[in-house]
Structures are given as structure tokens and as C-alpha cells.
Design a protein around this motif. Structure first.
Motif, PDB file in Angstrom:
ATOM      1  N   SER A 211       0.833  -1.211   0.000  1.00  0.00           N
ATOM      2  CA  SER A 211       0.000   0.000   0.000  1.00  0.00           C
ATOM      3  C   SER A 211       0.867   1.260   0.000  1.00  0.00           C
ATOM      4  O   SER A 211       0.550   2.247  -0.680  1.00  0.00           O
ATOM      5  CB  SER A 211      -0.925   0.002   1.219  1.00  0.00           C
ATOM      6  N   VAL A 212       1.958   1.222   0.734  1.00  0.00           N
ATOM      7  CA  VAL A 212       2.874   2.361   0.752  1.00  0.00           C
ATOM      8  C   VAL A 212       3.477   2.591  -0.632  1.00  0.00           C
ATOM      9  O   VAL A 212       3.579   3.729  -1.105  1.00  0.00           O
ATOM     10  CB  VAL A 212       3.980   2.144   1.800  1.00  0.00           C
ATOM     11  N   LEU A 213       3.868   1.509  -1.297  1.00  0.00           N
ATOM     12  CA  LEU A 213       4.429   1.636  -2.642  1.00  0.00           C
ATOM     13  C   LEU A 213       3.412   2.219  -3.617  1.00  0.00           C
ATOM     14  O   LEU A 213       3.760   3.043  -4.473  1.00  0.00           O
ATOM     15  CB  LEU A 213       4.908   0.274  -3.148  1.00  0.00           C
ATOM     16  N   LEU A 214       2.173   1.805  -3.514  1.00  0.00           N
ATOM     17  CA  LEU A 214       1.141   2.355  -4.389  1.00  0.00           C
ATOM     18  C   LEU A 214       0.996   3.855  -4.188  1.00  0.00           C
ATOM     19  O   LEU A 214       0.834   4.621  -5.153  1.00  0.00           O
ATOM     20  CB  LEU A 214      -0.196   1.648  -4.133  1.00  0.00           C
ATOM     21  N   ASP A 215       1.084   4.299  -2.942  1.00  0.00           N
ATOM     22  CA  ASP A 215       1.035   5.743  -2.656  1.00  0.00           C
ATOM     23  C   ASP A 215       2.296   6.442  -3.148  1.00  0.00           C
ATOM     24  O   ASP A 215       2.225   7.533  -3.737  1.00  0.00           O
ATOM     25  CB  ASP A 215       0.863   5.977  -1.155  1.00  0.00           C
ATOM     26  N   ASP A 216       3.450   5.835  -2.921  1.00  0.00           N
ATOM     27  CA  ASP A 216       4.715   6.450  -3.323  1.00  0.00           C
ATOM     28  C   ASP A 216       4.774   6.672  -4.828  1.00  0.00           C
ATOM     29  O   ASP A 216       5.311   7.679  -5.298  1.00  0.00           O
ATOM     30  CB  ASP A 216       5.899   5.584  -2.888  1.00  0.00           C
ATOM     31  N   TYR A 217       4.236   5.724  -5.579  1.00  0.00           N
ATOM     32  CA  TYR A 217       4.273   5.831  -7.036  1.00  0.00           C
ATOM     33  C   TYR A 217       2.995   6.436  -7.614  1.00  0.00           C
ATOM     34  O   TYR A 217       2.812   6.446  -8.835  1.00  0.00           O
ATOM     35  CB  TYR A 217       4.577   4.470  -7.663  1.00  0.00           C
ATOM     36  N   ALA A 218       2.158   6.947  -6.731  1.00  0.00           N
ATOM     37  CA  ALA A 218       0.993   7.764  -7.117  1.00  0.00           C
ATOM     38  C   ALA A 218       0.058   7.047  -8.083  1.00  0.00           C
ATOM     39  O   ALA A 218      -0.340   7.604  -9.114  1.00  0.00           O
ATOM     40  CB  ALA A 218       1.470   9.087  -7.725  1.00  0.00           C
ATOM     41  N   VAL A 219      -0.319   5.805  -7.751  1.00  0.00           N
ATOM     42  CA  VAL A 219      -1.270   5.097  -8.602  1.00  0.00           C
ATOM     43  C   VAL A 219      -2.541   5.933  -8.755  1.00  0.00           C
ATOM     44  O   VAL A 219      -3.043   6.519  -7.799  1.00  0.00           O
ATOM     45  CB  VAL A 219      -1.594   3.708  -8.023  1.00  0.00           C
TER      46      VAL A 219
ATOM     47  N   ALA B 240       7.041   1.645 -14.109  1.00  0.00           N
ATOM     48  CA  ALA B 240       8.199   0.755 -14.076  1.00  0.00           C
ATOM     49  C   ALA B 240       8.820   0.712 -12.689  1.00  0.00           C
ATOM     50  O   ALA B 240       9.260  -0.347 -12.220  1.00  0.00           O
ATOM     51  CB  ALA B 240       9.230   1.208 -15.107  1.00  0.00           C
ATOM     52  N   GLY B 241       8.857   1.854 -12.007  1.00  0.00           N
ATOM     53  CA  GLY B 241       9.396   1.888 -10.655  1.00  0.00           C
ATOM     54  C   GLY B 241       8.576   1.059  -9.695  1.00  0.00           C
ATOM     55  O   GLY B 241       9.121   0.317  -8.864  1.00  0.00           O
ATOM     56  N   PHE B 242       7.244   1.159  -9.815  1.00  0.00           N
ATOM     57  CA  PHE B 242       6.377   0.354  -8.956  1.00  0.00           C
ATOM     58  C   PHE B 242       6.589  -1.127  -9.225  1.00  0.00           C
ATOM     59  O   PHE B 242       6.715  -1.938  -8.294  1.00  0.00           O
ATOM     60  CB  PHE B 242       4.913   0.724  -9.170  1.00  0.00           C
TER      61      PHE B 242
ATOM     62  N   ARG C 124      -3.072   2.068 -13.252  1.00  0.00           N
ATOM     63  CA  ARG C 124      -2.553   3.165 -14.065  1.00  0.00           C
ATOM     64  C   ARG C 124      -1.791   4.149 -13.190  1.00  0.00           C
ATOM     65  O   ARG C 124      -2.271   4.558 -12.125  1.00  0.00           O
ATOM     66  CB  ARG C 124      -3.680   3.883 -14.797  1.00  0.00           C
ATOM     67  N   PHE C 125      -0.600   4.526 -13.669  1.00  0.00           N
ATOM     68  CA  PHE C 125       0.266   5.475 -12.976  1.00  0.00           C
ATOM     69  C   PHE C 125       0.415   6.744 -13.826  1.00  0.00           C
ATOM     70  O   PHE C 125       0.047   6.751 -15.007  1.00  0.00           O
ATOM     71  CB  PHE C 125       1.619   4.828 -12.695  1.00  0.00           C
ATOM     72  N   PRO C 126       0.959   7.815 -13.261  1.00  0.00           N
ATOM     73  CA  PRO C 126       1.068   9.068 -14.019  1.00  0.00           C
ATOM     74  C   PRO C 126       2.002   8.999 -15.224  1.00  0.00           C
ATOM     75  O   PRO C 126       1.909   9.830 -16.120  1.00  0.00           O
ATOM     76  CB  PRO C 126       1.592  10.066 -12.981  1.00  0.00           C
TER      77      PRO C 126
END
Length: 276
Positions: free
Chosen positions: A144-152, A182-184, A174-176
Motif C-alpha cells: 500500500s505504501v508503494l502504491l502511494d509512493d508511485y501515485a497510482v 516501471a518503478g512500482f 494506471r500510474f502518471p
């Protein structure tokens, strides 16, 4: 798998100058060539294997199961949704962020014929909590933290159950931008291992039966395919990550007694084509 045209028709290029026709060979020679060509095609098809013996077919032939009896599912013909006016395709040189401007829900793989739809995963939006629930409980907080960090930005999902009991779920995230997607994927799948253990397949490992450059895979789409090895208990799960541009997908098949490889690989290829 095979090539199947899913993208809108491109502009036709200017025709080249027509060559001067060569003299026609005798009819007997033509018939002999045709017979040998047919025989060669038959033996080549028999030798190429059940799952991937269709690489020479058109991509429109794959979902319709022109070759029956090998375990593939009867998927609807693939088609890409229309784009907003003036927006480029994700891998157009003018689209630096490799953004899919189409509705994410329209890029989800549709259920095959005979499937019973999942009443909760209907092809619409779902929460990140629903996506995270696919993973082992001790990994959900970090994921969940990773999803927030990569701004899903959005998560869409569809699920169904086949008559043989196979349960399938497909998620698209979908990411920005492609870089954030790729980072996620790296951090959640390939890097520190967060999120790699599904609740349904805690001991999954790379699927050795998935060939490099599998037919139908798109050059701009990457796939990471996993299988739960024996002994796997009452159910076996297979899952794959499909990444193209700003979007990362998760595909899961699970079934009591063992999830078949052929329809799972088919699902991975078709979802790859929709993202490519």
C-alpha cells in the motif's frame, strides 16, 4: 500464441511500382508445389507444440479458437477503444510518458464464452485495498505504501469463473507515467520482493514453460509469469505481471487440482496485446 490485429488501421503507405509479371509455370508444377506446401504446413503445425503451435495465425484467429481441443478459451475478438480526439497512442514518439489515454476499464481483457462473471469484479473501478488483498497479509501494508509512493491513479478489475472451476482475476493499475509504473513494478515484483507472494500462491516461482518472446507478446510490453509448484495443496495458482507504458496488470488463474497452463498463457498474451 499468435499475432492478432487489435490496433486501428494505420495510414496506408504509397504502393511500390508493380513488378513485371513472370511467366506462369505449368499447371502440373503448380499443383505439386501446392501439395508439398500443404504437407510442410501440416508437419510444421504438429511439431510446434500444443500451446504455441499457432504463431503463424492471424491474431483475429486466436480468440475464436480456430484450432480446437488444446485447452484455449473462446475469447471475444480483441479491439482497442477509441481515443479522445488529438491524443496519441501510448508508444507514439509524441507520447513521451507512454500514457494510455483510453479508458483503463476498456483495456481490461473481457471474459471468455461460458464464463460466470464475478459480481464484485465487474470490469469497473476497484479500490487499492481490493488489489492489495490479493497478496499475503504480512506484505499488504508495504505494498500500500508503494502504491502511494508511485501515485497510482486508478485500478480497474474483472473476474470470472469458468465451467471447469478455474477462477480468473485481472487487474490494471494506471500510474502518471511509464517511469512511475516501471518503478512500482520493480520495487513490488523484481526488486525487494514486496508483493511477490500472492495469498493464493505463497510459494510461486518463475514459470519455466513461458517462452522468451512468446508469440503475441508486444515489443513495448513486458511480462513476468509465475506458477505455484507442486505440492500446492487443494488449489494451484498462476499469476503474471504485464507492464506497458503507464499501466501495470496482474492476471491470476487458480483452480482446484491444478490451473492449466494453456488458457493462462492465452490470457497473458491477450492482455499484453491490449496494452501494446
Amino acid at each position: 500464441m499468435s499475432e492478432q490485429t487489435v490496433s486501428p488501421a494505420a495510414d496506408e503507405s504509397s504502393p511500390a511500382s508493380a513488378p513485371v509479371p513472370a511467366p506462369r509455370p505449368p499447371h502440373r508444377l503448380l499443383r505439386a508445389v501446392a501439395r508439398w506446401a500443404l504437407a510442410g504446413a501440416v508437419f510444421a503445425g504438429l511439431g510446434s507444440g500444443v500451446a504455441y503451435g499457432i504463431s503463424g495465425m492471424e491474431r483475429t484467429d486466436l480468440p475464436g479458437l480456430s484450432t480446437r481441443g488444446d485447452g484455449r478459451w473462446d475469447y471475444p475478438e480483441l479491439s482497442l477503444p477509441a481515443l479522445p480526439v488529438g491524443t496519441p497512442r501510448p508508444f507514439n514518439p509524441e507520447n513521451a510518458g507512454e500514457i494510455h489515454h483510453a479508458d483503463l476499464r476498456a483495456l481490461l481483457l473481457r471474459a471468455p464464452a461460458g464464463a460466470t462473471p464475478d459480481k464484485k469484479l465487474t470490469g469497473g473501478w476497484v479500490s487499492t485495498e481490493r488489489y492489495v488483498s490479493e497478496y499475503a497479509p504480512d506484505q499488504r501494508a508495504a505494498l500500500s505504501v508503494l502504491l502511494d509512493d508511485y501515485a497510482v491513479r486508478h485500478v480497474a478489475a474483472r473476474g470470472w469463473t469458468m465451467p471447469d472451476g478455474t477462477v480468473s482475476r485481472v487487474y490494471l493499475l494506471r500510474f502518471p507515467s511509464s517511469g512511475l509504473a516501471a518503478g512500482f513494478k520493480h520495487d513490488s515484483v523484481l526488486g525487494n520482493g514486496v508483493g511477490t507472494s500472492l495469498a493464493a500462491a505463497p510459494g510461486a516461482e518463475p514459470d519455466a514453460s513461458w517462452p522468451d518472446g512468446a508469440p503475441g507478446s508486444e515489443m513495448f510490453v513486458s511480462t513476468d509469469v509465475y506458477v505455484e509448484p507442486e505440492p500446492y495443496g487443494a488449489k494451484q495458482a498462476r499469476h503474471a505481471y504485464v507492464a506497458g507504458g503507464d499501466t501495470v496488470g496482474l492476471i491470476v488463474h487458480e483452480k482446484k487440482g491444478g490451473a492449466a497452463a494453456v488458457p493462462f498463457h492465452q490470457s497473458v498474451v491477450l492482455q499484453s496485446q491490449l496494452l501494446g
